[in-house]
Design a protein around this motif. Structure first.
Motif, PDB file in Angstrom:
ATOM      1  N   UNK A  58       0.822  -1.215   0.000  1.00 53.75           N
ATOM      2  CA  UNK A  58       0.000   0.000   0.000  1.00 53.75           C
ATOM      3  C   UNK A  58       0.856   1.264   0.000  1.00 53.75           C
ATOM      4  N   UNK A 114      -9.271  -1.861 -12.920  1.00 49.09           N
ATOM      5  CA  UNK A 114      -7.963  -1.302 -12.588  1.00 49.09           C
ATOM      6  C   UNK A 114      -6.841  -2.304 -12.841  1.00 49.09           C
TER       7      UNK A 114
ATOM      8  N   UNK B  85      -7.317   2.120   2.766  1.00 47.79           N
ATOM      9  CA  UNK B  85      -7.017   0.702   2.563  1.00 47.79           C
ATOM     10  C   UNK B  85      -6.148   0.171   3.690  1.00 47.79           C
ATOM     11  N   UNK B 106     -12.906   0.786  -7.796  1.00 49.66           N
ATOM     12  CA  UNK B 106     -11.454   0.745  -7.638  1.00 49.66           C
ATOM     13  C   UNK B 106     -11.105   0.128  -6.283  1.00 49.66           C
ATOM     14  N   UNK B 109     -11.222  -3.687  -6.505  1.00 47.07           N
ATOM     15  CA  UNK B 109     -10.070  -4.248  -7.210  1.00 47.07           C
ATOM     16  C   UNK B 109      -8.826  -4.213  -6.329  1.00 47.07           C
ATOM     17  N   UNK B 110      -8.657  -3.087  -5.602  1.00 45.78           N
ATOM     18  CA  UNK B 110      -7.470  -2.975  -4.763  1.00 45.78           C
ATOM     19  C   UNK B 110      -7.504  -3.990  -3.628  1.00 45.78           C
ATOM     20  N   UNK B 113      -6.644  -7.299  -4.963  1.00 38.94           N
ATOM     21  CA  UNK B 113      -5.201  -7.378  -5.214  1.00 38.94           C
ATOM     22  C   UNK B 113      -4.453  -7.668  -3.920  1.00 38.94           C
ATOM     23  N   UNK B 114      -4.956  -7.124  -2.805  1.00 38.98           N
ATOM     24  CA  UNK B 114      -4.304  -7.331  -1.518  1.00 38.98           C
ATOM     25  C   UNK B 114      -4.707  -8.661  -0.884  1.00 38.98           C
ATOM     26  N   UNK B 116      -7.790  -9.620  -0.042  1.00 38.96           N
ATOM     27  CA  UNK B 116      -8.910  -9.550   0.899  1.00 38.96           C
ATOM     28  C   UNK B 116     -10.205  -9.769   0.115  1.00 38.96           C
TER      29      UNK B 116
END
Lengths: 340, 301
Positions: A58, A114, B85, B106, B109-110, B113-114, B116
């Motif tokens: 992050x 994304x 986040x 978004x 998606x993030x 990606x992490x 979760x």
């Protein structure tokens, strides 16, 4: 080593050190309660899952995105200012950012995710929008194969207004519950993007910076006036096209990845010019580093002042940028000329 | 026979391990076990999890999750559009419940990606609210609390419908947002609630869930009752002043401009039934509709 070269080296080394320090410092700031020891642990591959996720997945990518976007915007500003020989030119004023934003809003309303591919698609839309805007500005302003600067700036403002009106039209037909998301994007926000997208972002930025930096000497000659530059062997039209494409590409990439972030392209080049002077060979790398640092600091504030909620970085750049600009203008007035 | 026993053993063993669900987008969500730590990015979801008594597993909410009051004591991850986040990650959630009508894609998606898992919900009708309650009951390990809660809500809906049945149905304009005028459309939950409360929404045929409406269209629809949504501590007299200009509209002539707490009707938690009861009392003051319980919060303001 010549005196200017030594000065260039010293200044750039100092700026780079500040950038690295800011980047390292930003790793320790955030809404997740992670100790300094935890951050260092995550960096060297130890520490818990949460620490590693927050620091490596992050904070680190977001810091990288802020550095890239800030540097790109500042260099785009230098490019546009050298091109128009006007210190007030920036991607927003020339309508290029507006065109890019329009492209992205169109793509977003079509529903783009994304992933790296989506990020590339978004960039293509943004670049197309930026080029269409730049093309229209050129067509309006060009007369007899020349590009009078007053008309160019005026055309840029008009085209920018037109595209922001077009975005408003799109926004007023969007579903109510998606409105907040679009408006949020319009304010300019940085995100932690995936390594693939970050690589793409970096490659496009590097290309854009090279297009401008590679012609820094010719841009210095252009500042003497187009005719003078022609007489000194500069192919003014080709030079302008190359720099225009480079600056548009930089603007479009930032808009695609982070939304239209204002003020950086205007303030940073101007501030750097007040301190370092108008030589583009020094100005381009100087603005790259200063812009990167400025946007990083702004974004670190954006994600921390009302934590855990986040501000838009565009709000911070405008809020801090305007008074800083006034201060520089007042304290160093008279040395902001564009001519070397 | 041996094969059957083997299959039987496999079937018996598998569900105890993984937790597999499909969210309301139809995306598969697979967890190694039933989620013990849930982050809610949706105020409605927070309300439902509390109503089901599953709040122990709720480890994070948004700044907008203000009901029940105990929800404010849960750690916040920020706003709905741009939650932090890293605040989410720091709560170590097994799953994040979000909506595609208010959160940003978004963010989904993030989070994915992490690593979760994201469980996306939405609701356009009262049946969706019931379905959502059932889904969250399963998610929060409170399946047993679902039937009694749903039955209580359904009984109250039936009482409202029965109470307003004898009366004619006035044309109702519900104003979700005053400038621009945003109204509930064909796919809006509020449209259904107005029908159940014994009215006919003048915007019931407008496309979408929450379309915009021009003032001309408002006048032309000749609403007999106008209901304005209050947001937070919104001031009712100011809200009304904008509308009293439209003197030829039947609702204005009859003095039938009223306001309700928007959070009761725009969120799709158990309190929509409180909202329904308030709507029925406004649309049919002559009918004997019970007032929502004092505990509903929004009703008191």
């Amino acid at each position: 080593m010549t005196e200017p070269a030594r000065r260039l080296g010293a200044v750039l080394a100092l700026l780079a050190a500040v950038t690295i320090l800011a980047g390292a410092g930003a790793l320790f700031v955030g809404s997740a309660p992670i100790s300094a020891r935890g951050v260092v642990g995550a960096l060297v591959g130890r520490g818990g899952d949460v620490e590693r996720l927050v620091v490596l997945d992050l904070r680190l990518p977001r810091i990288a995105a802020a550095l890239l976007a800030g540097g790109a915007l500042a260099v785009a500003g230098v490019g546009f200012q050298a091109l128009t020989r006007n210190p007030l030119a920036d991607p927003a004023i020339l309508g290029v950012a507006g065109g890019a934003a329009f492209g992205v809003v169109v793509a977003q309303l079509g529903g783009v995710g994304t992933t790296v591919l989506a990020a590339l698609g978004l960039t293509v839309f943004a670049f197309a929008g930026a080029l269409v805007a730049a093309g229209i500005v050129y067509l309006i302003a060009a007369s007899d194969g020349r590009l009078p600067l007053e008309t160019l700036l005026l055309a840029g403002v008009i085209v920018g207004l037109f595209f922001s009106a077009a975005i408003t039209v799109l926004i007023s037909v969007v579903e109510f519950d998606r409105l907040a998301g679009v408006i949020h994007w319009m304010l300019g926000n940085l995100r932690a993007i995936s390594p693939g997208a970050l690589g793409l972002f970096g490659a496009l930025q590097a290309f854009g910076v090279w297009l401008i930096l590679g012609r820094a000497r010719q841009l210095n000659l252009l500042a003497l006036g187009e005719e003078a530059a022609q007489q000194l062997g500069v192919e003014a039209e080709r030079l302008k096209l190359r720099v225009f494409v480079g600056a548009s590409l930089l603007t479009a990439t930032v808009v695609a990845f982070a939304g239209p972030i204002g003020f950086v392209g205007l303030i940073v080049p101007h501030a750097v010019r007040l301190v370092l002077g108008p030589d583009n060979r020094l100005l381009v790398p100087g603005a790259l580093l200063a812009g990167a640092t400025f946007l990083l600091v702004a974004d670190t504030l954006a994600r921390d002042v009302i934590a855990p909620a986040e501000l838009s970085v565009g709000v911070i750049t405008a809020f801090c940028g305007a008074p800083f600009f006034v201060y520089l203008l007042r304290s160093r007035s008279g040395s902001g000329s564009l001519s070397p | 026979m041996r094969l059957l026993i083997l299959i039987g053993l496999l079937l018996a063993a598998a569900p105890a391990q993984a937790f597999i669900a499909r969210d309301m987008r139809g995306h598969a969500v697979t967890l190694p076990a039933a989620p013990q730590r849930i982050v809610s990015l949706v105020p409605s979801v927070t309300e439902i999890i509390f109503a089901l008594g599953g709040e122990e597993r709720l480890v994070g909410v948004t700044d907008f999750c203000d009901w029940p009051p105990a929800a404010r004591r849960k750690p916040s991850v920020g706003g709905m559009v741009a939650p932090s986040l890293e605040a989410i990650v720091a709560l170590r959630p097994d799953i994040v419940v979000a909506t595609d009508e208010g959160n940003s894609e978004a963010t989904f998606d993030e989070l994915e990606r992490l690593g979760i898992p994201v469980y996306v919900v939405h609701a356009h009708a009262l049946d969706d609210v019931v379905a959502l309650i059932a889904r969250l009951g399963e998610l929060a390990g409170r399946g047993a609390a679902v039937p009694p809660l749903v039955e209580r809500l359904r009984a109250r809906v039936r009482r409202v419908v029965a109470a307003v049945r004898p009366y004619p149905r006035p044309r109702v304009l519900y104003v979700l947002w005053p400038e621009p005028v945003i109204v509930p459309g064909r796919d809006g939950l509020v449209t259904e609630l107005i029908e159940l409360a014994g009215g006919t929404s003048v915007s019931a045929t407008s496309p979408g869930a929450y379309p915009r409406l021009g003032l001309e269209a408002v006048v032309a629809s000749r609403p007999e009752v106008i209901i304005l949504a209050r947001h937070g501590g919104g001031d009712t007299p100011t809200l009304r002043a904008t509308w009293t200009r439209l003197a030829t509209v039947p609702a204005i002539q009859a003095g039938r401009v009223d306001a309700v707490a928007g959070e009761l009707l725009h969120r799709y938690g158990p309190r929509v039934v409180d909202g329904l009861e308030l709507l029925a009392r406004i649309i049919h003051p002559e009918a004997q509709v019970a007032a929502p319980s004092r505990a509903a919060g929004g009703a008191r303001r």
